[in-house]
Motif scaffolding. Structure first.
Motif, mmCIF file in Angstrom:
data_model
loop_
_atom_site.group_PDB
_atom_site.id
_atom_site.type_symbol
_atom_site.label_atom_id
_atom_site.label_comp_id
_atom_site.label_asym_id
_atom_site.label_seq_id
_atom_site.Cartn_x
_atom_site.Cartn_y
_atom_site.Cartn_z
ATOM 1 N N GLN A 264 -11.397 1.154 -5.590
ATOM 2 C CA GLN A 264 -10.172 1.273 -6.010
ATOM 3 C C GLN A 264 -9.046 0.807 -4.836
ATOM 4 O O GLN A 264 -8.089 0.180 -4.930
ATOM 5 C CB GLN A 264 -9.859 2.683 -6.390
ATOM 6 C CG GLN A 264 -8.181 2.900 -6.853
ATOM 7 C CD GLN A 264 -7.758 3.599 -5.697
ATOM 8 O OE1 GLN A 264 -8.091 4.347 -4.941
ATOM 9 N NE2 GLN A 264 -6.531 3.356 -5.617
ATOM 10 N N ALA A 265 -9.450 1.409 -3.466
ATOM 11 C CA ALA A 265 -8.818 0.962 -2.513
ATOM 12 C C ALA A 265 -8.823 -0.465 -2.030
ATOM 13 O O ALA A 265 -7.809 -1.512 -1.898
ATOM 14 C CB ALA A 265 -9.089 1.511 -1.258
ATOM 15 N N GLY A 266 -9.960 -1.119 -2.469
ATOM 16 C CA GLY A 266 -10.032 -2.609 -2.442
ATOM 17 C C GLY A 266 -9.364 -3.291 -3.378
ATOM 18 O O GLY A 266 -9.094 -4.580 -3.106
ATOM 19 N N LEU A 267 -9.158 -2.658 -4.645
ATOM 20 C CA LEU A 267 -8.395 -3.400 -5.660
ATOM 21 C C LEU A 267 -6.777 -3.611 -5.317
ATOM 22 O O LEU A 267 -6.260 -4.344 -5.408
ATOM 23 C CB LEU A 267 -8.598 -2.790 -6.911
ATOM 24 C CG LEU A 267 -7.753 -3.406 -8.187
ATOM 25 C CD1 LEU A 267 -8.542 -4.553 -8.525
ATOM 26 C CD2 LEU A 267 -8.041 -2.144 -9.316
ATOM 27 N N PHE A 268 -6.463 -2.382 -4.975
ATOM 28 C CA PHE A 268 -5.092 -2.643 -4.729
ATOM 29 C C PHE A 268 -4.363 -3.436 -3.563
ATOM 30 O O PHE A 268 -3.260 -4.119 -3.597
ATOM 31 C CB PHE A 268 -4.634 -1.064 -4.207
ATOM 32 C CG PHE A 268 -4.555 -0.110 -5.370
ATOM 33 C CD1 PHE A 268 -4.306 -0.423 -6.700
ATOM 34 C CD2 PHE A 268 -4.657 1.197 -5.228
ATOM 35 C CE1 PHE A 268 -4.291 0.254 -7.823
ATOM 36 C CE2 PHE A 268 -4.981 1.903 -6.320
ATOM 37 C CZ PHE A 268 -4.621 1.631 -7.866
ATOM 38 N N ARG A 269 -5.474 -3.636 -2.691
ATOM 39 C CA ARG A 269 -4.993 -4.673 -1.451
ATOM 40 C C ARG A 269 -4.827 -6.109 -2.074
ATOM 41 O O ARG A 269 -3.783 -6.547 -1.682
ATOM 42 C CB ARG A 269 -6.031 -4.719 -0.439
ATOM 43 C CG ARG A 269 -6.125 -3.442 0.560
ATOM 44 C CD ARG A 269 -6.841 -3.612 2.016
ATOM 45 N NE ARG A 269 -8.453 -3.525 1.620
ATOM 46 C CZ ARG A 269 -8.839 -2.633 1.530
ATOM 47 N NH1 ARG A 269 -8.433 -1.353 1.727
ATOM 48 N NH2 ARG A 269 -10.256 -2.733 1.319
ATOM 49 N N PRO A 270 -5.958 -6.611 -2.772
ATOM 50 C CA PRO A 270 -5.480 -7.829 -3.426
ATOM 51 C C PRO A 270 -4.486 -7.870 -4.314
ATOM 52 O O PRO A 270 -3.678 -8.805 -4.436
ATOM 53 C CB PRO A 270 -6.783 -8.213 -3.847
ATOM 54 C CG PRO A 270 -7.615 -6.982 -4.161
ATOM 55 C CD PRO A 270 -7.290 -6.204 -2.950
ATOM 56 N N LEU A 271 -4.247 -6.823 -5.170
ATOM 57 C CA LEU A 271 -3.100 -6.611 -6.081
ATOM 58 C C LEU A 271 -1.652 -6.662 -5.250
ATOM 59 O O LEU A 271 -0.877 -7.476 -5.763
ATOM 60 C CB LEU A 271 -3.194 -5.307 -6.747
ATOM 61 C CG LEU A 271 -4.208 -5.477 -7.798
ATOM 62 C CD1 LEU A 271 -4.064 -4.102 -8.783
ATOM 63 C CD2 LEU A 271 -4.033 -6.631 -8.945
ATOM 64 N N MET A 272 -1.676 -5.927 -4.188
ATOM 65 C CA MET A 272 -0.448 -6.268 -3.411
ATOM 66 C C MET A 272 -0.363 -7.552 -2.925
ATOM 67 O O MET A 272 0.805 -8.125 -2.579
ATOM 68 C CB MET A 272 -0.500 -4.999 -2.291
ATOM 69 C CG MET A 272 -0.148 -3.685 -2.841
ATOM 70 S SD MET A 272 1.536 -3.379 -3.542
ATOM 71 C CE MET A 272 2.399 -3.546 -2.283
ATOM 72 N N THR B 117 -4.769 -20.428 -1.183
ATOM 73 C CA THR B 117 -5.853 -19.634 -1.012
ATOM 74 C C THR B 117 -5.713 -18.141 -1.123
ATOM 75 O O THR B 117 -6.775 -17.270 -1.641
ATOM 76 C CB THR B 117 -6.502 -19.940 0.710
ATOM 77 O OG1 THR B 117 -5.215 -19.720 1.508
ATOM 78 C CG2 THR B 117 -6.845 -21.329 0.644
ATOM 79 N N SER B 118 -4.453 -17.730 -0.723
ATOM 80 C CA SER B 118 -4.472 -16.378 -1.133
ATOM 81 C C SER B 118 -4.243 -15.870 -2.350
ATOM 82 O O SER B 118 -4.931 -14.913 -2.802
ATOM 83 C CB SER B 118 -2.709 -15.748 -0.391
ATOM 84 O OG SER B 118 -2.821 -16.234 1.075
ATOM 85 N N ILE B 119 -3.928 -16.795 -3.334
ATOM 86 C CA ILE B 119 -3.896 -16.282 -4.573
ATOM 87 C C ILE B 119 -5.177 -16.505 -4.993
ATOM 88 O O ILE B 119 -5.691 -15.380 -5.797
ATOM 89 C CB ILE B 119 -3.102 -17.471 -5.654
ATOM 90 C CG1 ILE B 119 -1.401 -17.296 -5.294
ATOM 91 C CG2 ILE B 119 -3.173 -17.626 -6.989
ATOM 92 C CD1 ILE B 119 -0.551 -18.343 -5.816
ATOM 93 N N ALA B 120 -6.180 -17.569 -4.744
ATOM 94 C CA ALA B 120 -7.314 -17.809 -5.131
ATOM 95 C C ALA B 120 -8.229 -16.367 -4.622
ATOM 96 O O ALA B 120 -8.984 -15.599 -5.458
ATOM 97 C CB ALA B 120 -8.197 -19.035 -4.584
ATOM 98 N N SER B 121 -8.013 -15.979 -3.302
ATOM 99 C CA SER B 121 -8.887 -14.985 -2.912
ATOM 100 C C SER B 121 -8.687 -13.620 -3.306
ATOM 101 O O SER B 121 -9.220 -12.947 -3.825
ATOM 102 C CB SER B 121 -8.660 -14.956 -1.317
ATOM 103 O OG SER B 121 -9.092 -13.748 -0.696
ATOM 104 N N ASN B 122 -7.091 -13.533 -3.452
ATOM 105 C CA ASN B 122 -6.830 -12.121 -4.047
ATOM 106 C C ASN B 122 -7.042 -11.893 -5.493
ATOM 107 O O ASN B 122 -7.603 -10.876 -6.024
ATOM 108 C CB ASN B 122 -5.344 -11.879 -3.768
ATOM 109 C CG ASN B 122 -5.042 -11.854 -2.448
ATOM 110 O OD1 ASN B 122 -5.636 -10.889 -1.670
ATOM 111 N ND2 ASN B 122 -3.647 -12.011 -1.957
#
Length: 595
Positions: A308-316, A159-164
């Motif tokens: 952009q802040a929301g992008l880095f959270r799922p990338l991390m 789920t983490s992979i799919a969600s992020n």
């Protein structure tokens, strides 16, 4: 039991070349197959994740409208709708998150359950030889520590992979829609982030393998030092302080490994966090340069920064999941190693039914060698025990008598020759069917840490209280049990230490007699009994042996002198056979033992 067992492994075992090779070969496809039975729920989770991610992308655009239109134009109606939309988006996203967590956690726990039960069931099918070669603490560590360590990965990884991934893709698309130039600036950090993540993942995987081996050693120390037998041994040998030192050293090494596991690559990942945090400053700088000045509205710039802040959270998140998944491959390797163990003594593909068992037992040129040994424990043994007769096996310690008994119960399969009951090869019948026919009482009793009643019912769960008492009376233990304050509901204690050795032996005898086997194997079954009790139990055996095939192994020849045939075993071979009187007249090995 016989001393010619395979050598025990060293206490602090190093990872073998085969294990290292297997750890490298654990494929994500095999891990993925663990979830194949849950495609439906996982599809629902993916749909919820996609819906949440897409819905979440509306918030920055609503924010842009608030800043660029509603506030400057003082449009309270529009502002109200925009604010209500923001709240609605947050509420719906939160509700979807709860549903997603419930489904994904349930799927993860079901996968964990199947892994635990699968490993336990597969180990139950392993031969006795596997458990003589493997430390008990090691087996427990695989089922508890290794599978427990996989729980977070199994429950959350998919789920983490799919969600992020979904959030990252949706955010990147929204960012490109706002400003593709600023999007390129934001994504320039990805290549070094991926590189550093791969380095950290490899480091974590190696440390995880070392940590699990150390946990197994710790489990072994607990098992050997805190079991009732281990405590008695340490107290009588004065080894308590040495055991504490050994446990302390293992625990200290575990602290170091845990610290290394937690801190592995932290400085590298911290560096990435600093770079990610610096990206907004670069974006503000880019927006203020002369060449770009005036091309972006304030609302667009704020919305973009929020995205952009929301992008880095799922990338991390994706990078962290990658690290955890790679590190967990060491755990999967250890679990799959047990699941891939071949079953040495297995049920046949097409089992034969016993039918109405008479109990005619035959050994036809049987040989058996323990793994790791070059000397046969049983060498070319041929025996014929007609139904309802008694056979006594005698010989020096280590001659192979108990190994022959173990072969009758099919705890091992012969390397050559065959063993039959009523003409049916034991390898052609189900193990459960054989257990109904062959009952074994050995010199090593094992009682469960529960009541006497439940210990007896272990052999026959549906047995009535009357049947329990009848078996106990036959084993001359009923009066002892009845005299206890709780009677048959008395808890026997760890490994039965509530009772004396002789009482434990008689409870074990009653447990076997409860199953009413057609073939009875008594492997030093009265060795722990005093002379008077032995005579009483022997009389019970004589009565119960009527109509049964009985194999008795004993050092006291007085207990076997009335056997229909007596076989003398030496170094796994039959060297004499006959009745008691005939063997005495032959003046050979048996006569020397009887002297």
């Amino acid at each position: 039991m016989e001393p010619n067992q395979p050598p025990r492994p060293s206490r602090h075992r190093q990872l073998t070349a085969a294990e290292k090779s297997q750890a490298k070969q654990v494929s994500l496809a095999r891990i993925g197959r663990l979830f194949s039975a849950h495609r439906g729920p996982l599809a629902v989770v993916v749909l919820i994740i996609v819906a949440s991610s897409v819905l979440g992308m509306a918030s920055p655009f609503l924010l842009r409208e608030v800043i660029d239109k509603a506030l400057p134009e003082r449009d309270t109606t529009l502002l109200g709708w925009l604010v209500a939309g923001m709240v609605a988006v947050a509420a719906v996203t939160a509700a979807l998150g709860v549903v997603q967590t419930w489904i994904s956690t349930k799927v993860g726990q079901q996968v964990m359950h199947r892994l635990r039960t699968g490993v336990f069931a597969h180990l139950q099918r392993q031969s006795v030889g596997f458990f003589t070669r493997t430390r008990t603490g090691e087996v427990q560590s695989r089922i508890t520590n290794d599978i427990g360590g996989m729980e977070a990965v199994v429950t959350n990884t998919a789920t983490s992979i799919a969600s992020n991934l979904t959030t990252a893709v949706a955010t990147a698309v929204a960012m490109a829609a706002l400003s593709w130039r600023l999007s390129l600036v934001s994504l320039v950090v990805l290549p070094p982030a991926i590189y550093l993540t791969r380095k950290v993942a490899g480091l974590r995987r190696e440390i995880t393998a070392q940590r699990q081996r150390e946990l197994a050693d710790l489990n072994v120390t607990i098992e050997e030092g805190l079991s009732i037998s281990g405590v008695r041994l340490s107290k009588t040998m004065g080894a308590g302080a040495a055991l504490v030192d050994r446990f302390t050293a293992s625990s200290t090494r575990l602290i170091d490994l845990e610290m290394r596991s937690e801190l592995a690559g932290r400085w590298r990942m911290a560096s990435m966090s600093v770079i990610f945090a610096a990206i907004p400053a670069v974006i503000y700088l880019s927006a203020g340069l002369p060449m770009t000045a005036g091309t972006l509205s304030i609302g667009t710039l704020v919305a973009f920064t929020a995205l952009q802040a929301g992008l880095f959270r799922p990338l991390m998140g994706l990078l962290s999941v990658g690290v955890s998944l790679t590190a967990s491959l060491a755990l999967f390797a250890r679990i799959f190693e047990y699941l891939d163990l071949p079953v040495e003594v297995a049920d046949p593909a097409r089992p034969k039914p016993f039918g109405n068992v008479r109990g005619h037992l035959r050994f036809e040129n049987v040989s058996f060698t323990y793994p790791g040994s070059r000397v046969p424990a049983v060498d070319g043994v041929s025996l014929d025990v007609p139904a309802g007769t008694s056979l006594a096996l005698v010989g020096e310690t280590g001659s192979g008598k108990s190994t022959i008994a173990a072969l009758v119960a099919r705890l091992h399969d012969p390397g050559a020759g065959r063993i039959t009951i009523d003409g049916i090869d034991l390898r052609d019948v189900r193990l459960t069917d054989l257990a109904d026919v062959v009952g074994v009482v050995s010199q090593e009793t094992y009682l469960l840490h529960t009541t006497v009643r439940e210990n007896l019912r272990y052999a026959k769960p549906e047995a009535t209280d009357e049947e329990l008492e009848a078996a106990a009376r036959a084993a001359r233990i009923h009066d002892v049990i009845s005299a206890l304050p709780d009677g048959y509901d008395t808890v026997v204690g760890s490994r039965g230490y509530r009772f004396s050795g002789g009482e434990q032996q008689r409870i074990a005898i009653a447990r076997t007699l409860l199953r009413d086997p057609r073939i009875l194997v008594l492997d030093e079954a009265t060795s722990a009994l005093d002379t008077e009790t032995e005579r009483a139990v022997q009389r019970a055996f004589d009565t119960l042996a009527e109509g049964r095939t009985t194999i008795t192994i004993a050092h006291r020849l007085s207990t076997v002198r009335h056997a229909d045939q007596i076989v003398v075993i030496d170094h796994g071979r039959v060297i004499e056979r006959g009745t008691h009187d005939a063997l005495l007249d032959a003046d050979g090995t048996y006569a020397a033992l009887a002297a």
